[in-house]
Design an enzyme around this catalytic site. Structure first.
Site, mmCIF file in Angstrom:
data_model
loop_
_atom_site.group_PDB
_atom_site.id
_atom_site.type_symbol
_atom_site.label_atom_id
_atom_site.label_comp_id
_atom_site.label_asym_id
_atom_site.label_seq_id
_atom_site.Cartn_x
_atom_site.Cartn_y
_atom_site.Cartn_z
ATOM 1 C CE LYS A 52 -10.655 35.661 -23.628
ATOM 2 N NZ LYS A 52 -10.537 35.505 -22.181
ATOM 3 C CD GLN A 93 -8.703 32.974 -20.198
ATOM 4 O OE1 GLN A 93 -8.629 33.837 -21.079
ATOM 5 N NE2 GLN A 93 -9.870 32.484 -19.795
ATOM 6 C CG ASP A 150 -11.107 40.492 -18.381
ATOM 7 O OD1 ASP A 150 -11.904 40.558 -19.342
ATOM 8 O OD2 ASP A 150 -10.533 39.441 -18.043
#
Ligand code: NAP
Length: 287
Positions: free
Chosen positions: A53, A97, A120
């Site tokens: 990422k 994460q 997200d």
């Protein structure tokens, strides 16, 4: 009939180029989109995801702020970081994460994040907005699937779609997006009866159950579009999806491979969401 193979790698590359163009345009107005990535602990798979990422963000011209915290990090320390990033004007998107160590309450911690930085799409505000028909940030994997459906010219309006899986990250937002696109949506899960029948009547099959090749090819309706979200590592080291690809491609109109289908889209859509967050925070879009 053999299906069109939907090339997720090529489509993800196209999305990344679009993002790069948008980053350039924003930079010319003095706005550099910023993404903070938080990793807690040393899970090797998470380390790889975070590295990918970070690299993809930097390649697109996004300023990436990496925060790698030790596994022993306390809730108070993580909350303090999230509050700090929520208030930092250089940071437009924050990604925690997952999974984080089990002793840390992920829901409570995420609640500290500014919902306008939730790239997200996991916060209640963003989940709610999706189901109210006013999406702001949507989880990256289902958003990537929508792009694959569009690129493969799959008709959504009035189509029967089955989503297999009801997780917060994939199945549920996937169903919300398809509903928002006027498909007729069925959601299946581990307690669903007659899964095969539900698949057999679907024009669009989204498999996200995490069981290797569990959806047999003969269930697929001839002419259907099949999107395989599953990533399963077999004992012999091979990577397979949730759909029996070799059989299913003989019946489908279009199908994603594993690897090289949905996987590459997830990171591309994270970059897309980060640019969207930068535009939102600078008043260039309103959602
Ligand atoms: P998850 O949280 O484990 O959810 C799996 C879902 O599938 C659950 O809702 C479960 O039902 C359902 N399910 C399990 N077995 C089933 C069965 N036999 N029949 C019908 N439904 C069944 O997984 P996830 O995070 O959604 O991920 C799903 C898959 O996608 C995994 O293989 C994962 O690795 C992959 N994935 C890929 C990407 C990507 O970028 N390509 C991103 C995320 C995930 P219950 O709710 O009843 O338990």
């Amino acid at each position: 009939m053999t299906a069109q193979i939907i090339d997720g790698k090529a489509i993800a590359q196209k999305v990344r180029q679009e993002v790069q163009q948008e980053v350039l345009a924003l930079s010319s107005q003095g706005i550099v989109p910023g993404l903070a990535v938080i990793l807690v602990g040393d899970d090797p798979a998470s380390q790889v995801y975070v590295r990918n990422k970070t690299r993809a963000g930097q390649e697109a011209g996004i300023a990436v702020f990496d925060h790698h915290l030790p596994a022993q990090t306390s809730q108070a320390e993580l909350v303090a970081l999230i509050r700090q990033l929520s208030g930092d004007p250089r940071v437009h998107g924050v990604l925690l994460q997952l999974p984080i160590p089990a002793n840390l309450p992920v829901g409570e911690i995420l609640d500290e994040l500014d919902p306008r930085k939730d790239v997200d799409g996991l916060l209640e505000a963003n989940v709610g907005r999706l189901w109210l028909g006013r999406p702001r940030f949507v989880p990256c994997t289902p958003l990537g699937v929508m792009r694959l459906l569009r690129e493969s010219e799959t008709k959504l309006v009035g189509a029967r779609a089955v989503v297999i899986g009801r997780s917060i990250l994939v199945g549920r937002p996937m169903a919300g997006l398809l509903l928002g696109a006027d498909a007729t949506v069925t959601i299946c899960h581990s307690r669903s009866a007659d899964l095969g029948d539900r698949v057999a009547e679907a024009d669009i099959v989204i498999a996200a159950l995490g069981k290797p090749e569990a959806i047999a090819g003969h269930f697929i309706k001839p002419g259907a579009t099949v999107i395989d979200v599953g990533i399963n590592r077999l004992a012999d080291g091979r990577l397979v999806g949730d759909v029996a690809f070799a059989e299913a491609k003989l019946r489908a109109r279009a199908i994603t491979p594993v690897p090289g289908g949905v996987g590459p889209m997830t990171i591309a859509m994270l970059l897309h969401n980060t640019v969207r967050a930068a535009k939102l925070q600078h008043g260039l879009i309103s959602v």
